[in-house]
Design a protein around this motif. Sequence first.
Motif, PDB file in Angstrom:
ATOM      1  N   GLN A   1      -6.857  32.908  -3.437  1.00 22.45           N
ATOM      2  CA  GLN A   1      -8.073  32.763  -4.248  1.00 22.45           C
ATOM      3  C   GLN A   1      -8.000  31.551  -5.177  1.00 22.45           C
ATOM      4  OE1 GLN A   1      -7.136  36.327  -3.556  1.00 22.45           O
ATOM      5  NE2 GLN A   1      -8.628  35.705  -2.006  1.00 22.45           N
ATOM      6  N   GLY A   2      -6.897  30.813  -5.150  1.00 23.55           N
ATOM      7  CA  GLY A   2      -6.777  29.605  -5.955  1.00 23.55           C
ATOM      8  C   GLY A   2      -6.700  29.905  -7.448  1.00 23.55           C
ATOM      9  N   ASP A   3      -7.113  28.930  -8.266  1.00 24.90           N
ATOM     10  CA  ASP A   3      -7.112  29.100  -9.724  1.00 24.90           C
ATOM     11  C   ASP A   3      -8.379  29.828 -10.148  1.00 24.90           C
ATOM     12  OD1 ASP A   3      -4.672  27.850 -10.097  1.00 24.90           O
ATOM     13  OD2 ASP A   3      -5.571  25.868 -10.380  1.00 24.90           O
ATOM     14  N   ILE A   4      -8.244  31.096 -10.393  1.00 25.29           N
ATOM     15  CA  ILE A   4      -9.387  31.946 -10.736  1.00 25.29           C
ATOM     16  C   ILE A   4      -9.825  31.711 -12.175  1.00 25.29           C
ATOM     17  CG2 ILE A   4     -10.119  34.352 -11.041  1.00 25.29           C
ATOM     18  CD1 ILE A   4      -8.036  35.014  -8.788  1.00 25.29           C
ATOM     19  N   ASP A   5     -11.122  31.651 -12.382  1.00 25.41           N
ATOM     20  CA  ASP A   5     -11.688  31.582 -13.736  1.00 25.41           C
ATOM     21  C   ASP A   5     -11.745  33.010 -14.257  1.00 25.41           C
ATOM     22  OD1 ASP A   5     -13.226  31.434 -16.031  1.00 25.41           O
ATOM     23  OD2 ASP A   5     -14.640  29.965 -15.205  1.00 25.41           O
ATOM     24  N   TRP A   6     -10.685  33.427 -14.952  1.00 25.58           N
ATOM     25  CA  TRP A   6     -10.582  34.832 -15.346  1.00 25.58           C
ATOM     26  C   TRP A   6     -11.572  35.220 -16.428  1.00 25.58           C
ATOM     27  CZ3 TRP A   6      -8.802  38.320 -12.353  1.00 25.58           C
ATOM     28  CH2 TRP A   6      -7.805  38.011 -11.425  1.00 25.58           C
ATOM     29  N   ALA A   7     -11.977  34.278 -17.277  1.00 26.31           N
ATOM     30  CA  ALA A   7     -12.997  34.585 -18.281  1.00 26.31           C
ATOM     31  C   ALA A   7     -14.305  34.948 -17.586  1.00 26.31           C
ATOM     32  CB  ALA A   7     -13.200  33.390 -19.216  1.00 26.31           C
ATOM     33  N   LYS A   8     -14.653  34.193 -16.558  1.00 27.18           N
ATOM     34  CA  LYS A   8     -15.880  34.465 -15.811  1.00 27.18           C
ATOM     35  C   LYS A   8     -15.749  35.758 -15.004  1.00 27.18           C
ATOM     36  CE  LYS A   8     -19.390  32.151 -13.034  1.00 27.18           C
ATOM     37  NZ  LYS A   8     -19.762  33.338 -12.270  1.00 27.18           N
ATOM     38  N   ALA A   9     -14.566  35.970 -14.437  1.00 23.84           N
ATOM     39  CA  ALA A   9     -14.352  37.192 -13.660  1.00 23.84           C
ATOM     40  C   ALA A   9     -14.571  38.424 -14.537  1.00 23.84           C
ATOM     41  CB  ALA A   9     -12.941  37.209 -13.083  1.00 23.84           C
ATOM     42  N   LYS A  10     -14.030  38.382 -15.747  1.00 24.15           N
ATOM     43  CA  LYS A  10     -14.194  39.513 -16.664  1.00 24.15           C
ATOM     44  C   LYS A  10     -15.658  39.681 -17.042  1.00 24.15           C
ATOM     45  CE  LYS A  10     -12.432  41.483 -20.978  1.00 24.15           C
ATOM     46  NZ  LYS A  10     -11.487  41.304 -22.103  1.00 24.15           N
ATOM     47  N   ALA A  11     -16.337  38.569 -17.314  1.00 27.24           N
ATOM     48  CA  ALA A  11     -17.754  38.625 -17.685  1.00 27.24           C
ATOM     49  C   ALA A  11     -18.610  39.143 -16.537  1.00 27.24           C
ATOM     50  CB  ALA A  11     -18.231  37.239 -18.116  1.00 27.24           C
ATOM     51  N   ASP A  12     -18.177  38.885 -15.297  1.00 28.62           N
ATOM     52  CA  ASP A  12     -18.935  39.319 -14.132  1.00 28.62           C
ATOM     53  C   ASP A  12     -18.686  40.774 -13.760  1.00 28.62           C
ATOM     54  OD1 ASP A  12     -20.218  36.952 -13.833  1.00 28.62           O
ATOM     55  OD2 ASP A  12     -19.095  36.258 -12.094  1.00 28.62           O
ATOM     56  N   GLY A  13     -17.827  41.459 -14.507  1.00 25.61           N
ATOM     57  CA  GLY A  13     -17.660  42.888 -14.276  1.00 25.61           C
ATOM     58  C   GLY A  13     -16.332  43.338 -13.724  1.00 25.61           C
ATOM     59  N   VAL A  14     -15.369  42.419 -13.572  1.00 28.94           N
ATOM     60  CA  VAL A  14     -14.042  42.834 -13.096  1.00 28.94           C
ATOM     61  C   VAL A  14     -13.393  43.728 -14.150  1.00 28.94           C
ATOM     62  CG1 VAL A  14     -11.701  42.050 -12.563  1.00 28.94           C
ATOM     63  CG2 VAL A  14     -13.666  40.835 -11.612  1.00 28.94           C
ATOM     64  N   GLU A  15     -13.034  44.949 -13.765  1.00 32.13           N
ATOM     65  CA  GLU A  15     -12.467  45.921 -14.692  1.00 32.13           C
ATOM     66  C   GLU A  15     -10.960  46.101 -14.525  1.00 32.13           C
ATOM     67  OE1 GLU A  15     -15.406  49.379 -15.440  1.00 32.13           O
ATOM     68  OE2 GLU A  15     -15.741  48.751 -13.367  1.00 32.13           O
ATOM     69  N   GLY A  16     -10.410  45.525 -13.485  1.00 39.63           N
ATOM     70  CA  GLY A  16      -8.977  45.649 -13.248  1.00 39.63           C
ATOM     71  C   GLY A  16      -8.566  44.765 -12.089  1.00 39.63           C
ATOM     72  N   VAL A  17      -7.273  44.452 -12.009  1.00 45.97           N
ATOM     73  CA  VAL A  17      -6.773  43.538 -10.987  1.00 45.97           C
ATOM     74  C   VAL A  17      -5.434  44.044 -10.451  1.00 45.97           C
ATOM     75  CG1 VAL A  17      -6.143  41.156 -10.459  1.00 45.97           C
ATOM     76  CG2 VAL A  17      -7.812  41.623 -12.272  1.00 45.97           C
ATOM     77  N   ILE A  18      -5.263  43.970  -9.134  1.00 45.53           N
ATOM     78  CA  ILE A  18      -3.970  44.213  -8.515  1.00 45.53           C
ATOM     79  C   ILE A  18      -3.493  42.857  -7.991  1.00 45.53           C
ATOM     80  CG2 ILE A  18      -2.643  45.574  -6.879  1.00 45.53           C
ATOM     81  CD1 ILE A  18      -4.160  47.211  -8.995  1.00 45.53           C
ATOM     82  N   ILE A  19      -2.420  42.332  -8.566  1.00 45.93           N
ATOM     83  CA  ILE A  19      -1.953  40.972  -8.306  1.00 45.93           C
ATOM     84  C   ILE A  19      -0.830  40.983  -7.279  1.00 45.93           C
ATOM     85  CG2 ILE A  19      -0.873  38.945  -9.360  1.00 45.93           C
ATOM     86  CD1 ILE A  19      -2.112  39.919 -12.051  1.00 45.93           C
ATOM     87  N   ARG A  20      -0.972  40.150  -6.247  1.00 46.57           N
ATOM     88  CA  ARG A  20       0.125  40.057  -5.277  1.00 46.57           C
ATOM     89  C   ARG A  20       1.294  39.317  -5.924  1.00 46.57           C
ATOM     90  NH1 ARG A  20       0.374  37.045   0.610  1.00 46.57           N
ATOM     91  NH2 ARG A  20       0.498  35.192  -0.718  1.00 46.57           N
ATOM     92  N   LEU A  21       2.457  39.969  -5.917  1.00 46.63           N
ATOM     93  CA  LEU A  21       3.661  39.356  -6.458  1.00 46.63           C
ATOM     94  C   LEU A  21       4.394  38.576  -5.371  1.00 46.63           C
ATOM     95  CD1 LEU A  21       5.354  39.190  -9.077  1.00 46.63           C
ATOM     96  CD2 LEU A  21       6.621  41.191  -8.269  1.00 46.63           C
ATOM     97  N   GLY A  22       4.280  39.057  -4.130  1.00 45.27           N
ATOM     98  CA  GLY A  22       4.943  38.372  -3.030  1.00 45.27           C
ATOM     99  C   GLY A  22       4.980  39.235  -1.793  1.00 45.27           C
ATOM    100  N   TYR A  23       5.816  38.844  -0.835  1.00 52.41           N
ATOM    101  CA  TYR A  23       5.927  39.596   0.408  1.00 52.41           C
ATOM    102  C   TYR A  23       7.326  39.434   0.994  1.00 52.41           C
ATOM    103  CZ  TYR A  23       5.114  34.967   2.463  1.00 52.41           C
ATOM    104  OH  TYR A  23       5.207  33.637   2.790  1.00 52.41           O
TER     105      TYR A  23
END
Length: 306
Positions: free
Chosen positions: A199-221
């Motif tokens: 997803q590249g460099d996410i604009d997290w301020a905008k993501a939160k404003a757009d309604g994102v309530e939580g995130v599951i972040i891939r750490l690796g594989y």
Amino acid sequence: MVSPHHLLKIATALSAVALTASVAVTPTYALQDIAIEDAVAQSGSVTADNGVVVQSDGQTGDQQSQDSMPDNPNAKLPGTVSDEISDDATVVSEDLAVTPEGEVKNIETGETVTDATLVGTQDQQPDPLAKTNGESFIPVSAEDVKNAVADANVQLSKFEGNEYGAHWGTYNNTKAFFDYQNNLFVQQAKGVIDVSEWQGDIDWAKAKADGVEGVIIRLGYGWGNNADKKAQRNISECKRFGIPFGIYWYSYADTPSIAKEEGAGVVAKLKRFGVRASDLAYPVYYDLEKWTWKGHQPPTDPNVYN
């Protein structure tokens, strides 16, 4: 750059494993991902069980604005309703409700109003129009206002619908997610996305404003690999903006020794990125899927993961 509101994944774990330093692994199933495009709600309408018809233009079936009081289109709906306001109270203005016992309370704070211009004194009645600053207002039940607030909060989410027909709505007055046939998928739902370096460099301020309530972040594989290239940034940004987050690790394990290596890698990377248990609002998810890896075959028997 693709921001998360362009790609919403509803990650459902039938069973999740929280990995600790000892890496005690128990049976689990793969996270099931459904790609949800952040598209405009499909044309037509969807009727939730409370009778509110949600349309793509954000209006209810009776064309009353989502941010206005029931029966009072010119009165603004409160952002919240205090637990101190019982369902059988009567809302008499944009910000006031009267209890069955006759107490006047602030809708959002639940505090009892003592202003004499609003409640009068023992010797002087108040002007009844003072509660609405002279504007007309049709009294409505607090229960109806609470339902309207719940519906409005759901509609404020930018994740309203997608090309597959799945959509947000309400069920038993709680936020819920429905499939393309309007069947209940999950009740008391939250808009949680999963993200990775893709997803590249996410604009997290905008993501939160757009309604994102939580995130599951891939750490690796797998094991012996570097961390996801954006894991550190995503973790730091979620911390900075106060977005609840958890972690997931995509597993290639087909033997106990590989699983142990993966677990050790998870622990090491969490420590490296300064992630403490108290930072995690969601668990560390062990993502088991049917993978493709030359020279290896994924287990076909779930009992192998014991």
